[in-house]
Design an enzyme around this catalytic site. Structure first.
Site, mmCIF file in Angstrom:
data_model
loop_
_atom_site.group_PDB
_atom_site.id
_atom_site.type_symbol
_atom_site.label_atom_id
_atom_site.label_comp_id
_atom_site.label_asym_id
_atom_site.label_seq_id
_atom_site.Cartn_x
_atom_site.Cartn_y
_atom_site.Cartn_z
ATOM 1 N N GLN A 92 0.889 -1.312 0.018
ATOM 2 C CA GLN A 92 -0.109 -0.068 -0.190
ATOM 3 C C GLN A 92 0.879 1.216 -0.149
ATOM 4 O O GLN A 92 0.199 2.384 0.108
ATOM 5 C CB GLN A 92 -0.860 -0.075 1.159
ATOM 6 C CG GLN A 92 -2.083 -1.283 1.250
ATOM 7 C CD GLN A 92 -2.785 -1.342 2.649
ATOM 8 O OE1 GLN A 92 -2.692 -0.391 3.444
ATOM 9 N NE2 GLN A 92 -3.445 -2.264 2.788
ATOM 10 N N HIS A 157 -1.263 0.289 5.872
ATOM 11 C CA HIS A 157 -1.897 1.363 6.572
ATOM 12 C C HIS A 157 -1.151 2.621 6.840
ATOM 13 O O HIS A 157 -0.810 3.009 7.783
ATOM 14 C CB HIS A 157 -2.494 0.880 7.942
ATOM 15 C CG HIS A 157 -3.394 -0.436 7.939
ATOM 16 N ND1 HIS A 157 -4.085 -0.797 8.886
ATOM 17 C CD2 HIS A 157 -3.654 -0.943 6.771
ATOM 18 C CE1 HIS A 157 -5.077 -1.854 8.616
ATOM 19 N NE2 HIS A 157 -4.780 -1.788 7.419
#
Length: 383
Positions: A92, A157
């Protein structure tokens, strides 16, 4: 290749002209008429965010692998702008948000958030700023103004969104690096909203300034993975949203010093369908409940209040992208309260990463894919 000579003749050296998409308008139903969607540009690699330049100069678009590009409203795509910092482009991670300085017309400062590698195997979110050259081809003098510490992410995250308030403070909405308990740890910057001066210095009136063992940057805490943030143009308040685990995506209006619960309070469960180990329920004493919650996660990303005139039926609405839900979520507000929800662009068959109001009054969305698109949304009202 003939591209460079052709562009030089057209006076657009460095810009890749895309074919006109005026004939490629797709139509979708909505409660207020026909939503008309046209492709501005394609060929973006996992685009993440956009920021509109003044005077109809186009917009800056980040690509997660680490590129920043300029796109004109007519669909010309620049070569990568130089001067972007090295990013941790794994899972991510990568180049994330982009916003302009509130004084961009005078200082030409561009702010970027991105995943930054640490000395070991972990990474964290960083924020920096640089001056955009007058020809829009370079970021000059890039300087890091904030680092999420300690660095704890192995690829998940990072958050993150950047928002300036009316007083010029910079809010950074952060993820908890998939390390749940850190969202409650006030000596760490995971799972927090932080509030800074534009140069990265800490405002004296931040809620935890002067408290031993507490990071003074913190504005609010107990957040999971925040990938949407915007300033309410009518109240001046910061709104954020965050991914829940399996269920429990939520919107918050973060207040100074408040605890928003994660992982003690959540409407979701783990991806294994087992309870979150630290969770004590949906509501826990001493924590703030979500302002709005989805029991089933659409996987939200991007957020924009619409205050323009071009889409008059939607003035005062809040728009949020959905990744797993593959839709644009429209929320009607009465004051701060969400009173109605509509899912738009179904079936688009694309993950929506960001949504913004354009300088021309249209809505724009980015689709998250290896061949991502920038789409322009118009509304043909019902007769």
């Amino acid at each position: 290749m003939l591209r460079t000579p052709i562009l030089a003749i057209l006076g657009l050296t460095g810009m890749l002209l895309m074919p006109s998409t005026s004939a490629q308008v797709r139509e979708y139903p909505s409660e207020h008429g026909t939503l008309q969607v046209s492709q501005v540009v394609a060929g973006l690699e996992h685009p993440w965010s956009m920021a509109f330049l003044p005077d109809q100069q186009g917009l800056l678009v980040t690509e997660r692998p680490g590129r920043l590009r300029l796109v004109t409203l007519q669909g010309a795509l620049s070569e990568p702008i130089s001067g972007v910092p090295a990013v941790y482009a794994r899972s991510q991670g990568g180049l994330l948000d982009v916003v302009l300085s509130p004084e961009f017309a005078q200082d030409r400062l561009v702010y970027l958030s991105y995943a930054e590698a640490g000395d070991g195997e972990y990474a964290g979110t960083a924020v920096g700023r640089a001056r955009l050259s007058l020809d829009n081809r370079q970021l000059q003098g890039f300087q890091v103004i904030f680092r999420q510490l300690p660095k704890l992410s192995s690829g998940a995250h990072f958050g993150s969104r950047l928002v300036f308030d009316r007083d010029g403070h910079l809010f950074v909405a952060l993820g908890e690096n998939n390390q749940r308990s850190t969202a409650q740890d006030l000596d760490k910057l995971q799972g927090k909203v932080v509030r800074l001066h534009p140069d990265g210095k800490v405002p004296r009136d931040n809620p935890f300034v002067g408290q031993a063992g507490v990071r003074p940057e913190i504005w609010s805490y107990g957040h999971r993975n925040q990938q949407g943030a915007a300033l309410n143009p009518w109240t001046g308040q910061l709104w954020t949203h965050e991914h829940g685990p399996r269920g429990g995506d939520e919107i918050n209006i973060p207040q100074a010093g408040k605890n928003y619960g994660w992982p003690l309070a959540t409407h979701g469960v783990n991806y294994s369908f087992l309870p979150i180990p630290e969770a004590q329920g949906k509501a826990v004493a001493g924590t703030e409940p979500p302002h709005y919650v989805w029991e089933k996660s659409p996987a939200i990303s991007g957020m924009a209040f619409y205050d323009g005139e071009r889409l008059a039926a939607w003035r005062g609405n809040l728009f949020i992208g959905a990744l797993v839900g593959q839709a644009l979520i429209r929320l009607e507000l009465r004051g701060d309260q969400v009173v109605h929800e509509e899912r738009l662009l179904e079936p688009l068959d694309a993950r929506i990463r960001d949504v913004r109001q354009g300088s021309d009054g249209y809505l724009y969305v980015l689709t998250d894919a290896s061949n991502g698109q920038l789409l322009r949304l118009a509304l043909q009202p019902q007769e």
